[in-house]
Design a protein around this motif. Structure first.
Motif, PDB file in Angstrom:
ATOM      1  N   HIS A 121       1.136  -5.037   0.879  1.00  0.00           N
ATOM      2  CA  HIS A 121       1.940  -4.718   2.547  1.00  0.00           C
ATOM      3  C   HIS A 121       2.331  -2.799   2.767  1.00  0.00           C
ATOM      4  N   HIS A 125      -1.595  -2.012   2.936  1.00  0.00           N
ATOM      5  CA  HIS A 125      -1.700  -1.852   4.480  1.00  0.00           C
ATOM      6  C   HIS A 125      -1.318  -1.337   5.409  1.00  0.00           C
ATOM      7  N   THR A 126      -0.017  -0.943   5.278  1.00  0.00           N
ATOM      8  CA  THR A 126       0.749  -0.234   5.707  1.00  0.00           C
ATOM      9  C   THR A 126      -0.140   1.212   6.312  1.00  0.00           C
ATOM     10  N   LEU A 151       8.914  -2.436   3.042  1.00  0.00           N
ATOM     11  CA  LEU A 151       8.314  -3.417   2.602  1.00  0.00           C
ATOM     12  C   LEU A 151       9.462  -3.564   1.679  1.00  0.00           C
ATOM     13  N   ASP A 194       1.542 -14.016   0.697  1.00  0.00           N
ATOM     14  CA  ASP A 194       1.471 -13.438   1.870  1.00  0.00           C
ATOM     15  C   ASP A 194       2.714 -13.746   2.761  1.00  0.00           C
ATOM     16  N   HIS A 195       3.531 -12.436   2.848  1.00  0.00           N
ATOM     17  CA  HIS A 195       4.988 -12.134   3.393  1.00  0.00           C
ATOM     18  C   HIS A 195       5.028 -13.763   4.530  1.00  0.00           C
ATOM     19  N   THR A 204      10.272  -8.903  10.157  1.00  0.00           N
ATOM     20  CA  THR A 204       8.778  -9.423  10.562  1.00  0.00           C
ATOM     21  C   THR A 204       8.156  -8.302  12.048  1.00  0.00           C
ATOM     22  N   TYR A 236      -2.470 -11.469  13.259  1.00  0.00           N
ATOM     23  CA  TYR A 236      -0.391 -11.209  13.080  1.00  0.00           C
ATOM     24  C   TYR A 236      -0.448 -11.026  15.246  1.00  0.00           C
TER      25      TYR A 236
END
Length: 322
Positions: A108, A111-112, A159, A184-185, A203, A263
């Motif tokens: 993540h 990805h951010t 994160l 996955d978060h 989130t 998402y």
């Protein structure tokens, strides 16, 4: 660690079982396909990085961001594709607790950083087209390094907070089943038996600062760019300005559209078919990373020119000696 609440045993789990696809035959072939795409992603991005590194003409703020995007893409897919693909191909779907959190953090985070890299590229295009005479003084290589470093720190801080909040949760099973193909978060914290209100809030914040705000900034920047291009008198000048934005716009569309859909659906807590979610998530993360170096190589004149120069220097010239 266990406690009891209304005859239910609560655990901090030993690890997680990654569910993967449900009810589909021959899914190993799909993960083999992802493995092939992963190799292609590595080769393409390493090639793009090599071209930028070797060509002094590309040592500019714009290509510093492209280099950063390639780095984050390689790092992300090393975590996202190599380990899950190996786990599913060899039927090793159990992931220890700490390893799961580590995987979650890095996937993540990178990805951010990819999202923020697209924002920085939009900012660079905005300055270059709207303030062409001042762009070299507004965005210098030093300032660009600072902007990129800030984005890495922001991503890792966000994160680290999200993963740290996972550690305060307890689960109803010693080995919970994660409805995804990696740690996955969202699917992890939603399984918690303890209060996960704070996790929902962080989130929601992450969706805003990683998806919605970056996309809003990019769209706003292109409104300004379109206005600036419309004021260019020369048709050739307008077309040249449009071409410089094409590669970036393609990447923005490929990166944000699938993720925005999946998402947002997850955020409003609508149940999505497991297989559909995995297919959407995996392809939306893999394909942009694979196409990124291709688009920047074939759609960008500066990169193509430097590739030709490197080929003439390292391939054509040596043959003249034989």
């Amino acid at each position: 660690l266990t406690s009891f609440n209304e005859n239910t045993t609560i655990y901090q789990p030993f690890g997680f079982f990654i569910m993967g696809f449900q009810g589909l035959k021959d899914t190993n072939y799909y993960f083999m396909f992802l493995g092939i795409l992963y190799i292609g992603t590595l080769l393409g991005n390493f090639f793009l990085m090599m071209v930028i590194w070797q060509s002094e003409a590309l040592h500019t703020p714009k290509y510093m961001v492209v280099l950063n995007l390639a780095k984050s893409t390689i790092s992300n897919h090393q975590e996202l594709q190599s380990r899950p693909t190996k786990d599913f191909l060899f039927n090793s779907q159990f992931v220890p607790y700490n390893l799961c959190l580590t995987q979650m953090f890095f996937i993540h985070s990178f990805h951010t950083i990819e999202s923020y890299s697209l924002v920085i590229l939009a900012f660079e295009r905005l300055v270059s087209i709207c303030f062409p005479l001042r762009s070299s003084t507004i965005i210098t290589n030093t300032r660009m390094v600072g902007i990129i470093a800030f984005c890495w720190v922001l991503a890792f801080t966000l994160l680290a907070t999200m993963v740290a909040l996972i550690t305060r949760l307890y689960f109803c099973k010693p080995i919970p089943v994660v409805v995804s193909y990696f740690c996955d978060h969202g699917p992890v914290f939603k399984m918690a038996c303890s209060d996960n209100t704070v996790n929902w809030r962080i989130t929601s914040l992450s969706l805003i600062v990683v998806i919605f705000l970056p996309l809003a900034f990019i769209l706003a920047s292109y409104v300004c760019i379109v206005i600036a291009i419309s004021r260019i008198n020369s048709a050739e000048g307008r077309w040249k300005a449009v071409r410089t934005c094409t590669a970036h716009l393609i990447l923005v569309a490929m990166f944000f559209m699938p993720i925005l859909v999946i998402y947002t659906i997850a955020w409003i807590n609508i149940t999505v078919d497991v297989n559909t979610r995995i297919l959407n998530t995996s392809l939306s993360l893999v394909l942009p990373a694979l196409l990124n170096p291709i688009i920047y190589s074939l759609k960008t004149e500066e990169v193509m020119e430097q590739i030709k120069k490197l080929l003439r220097k390292h391939v054509i010239r040596p043959k003249q000696y034989f």
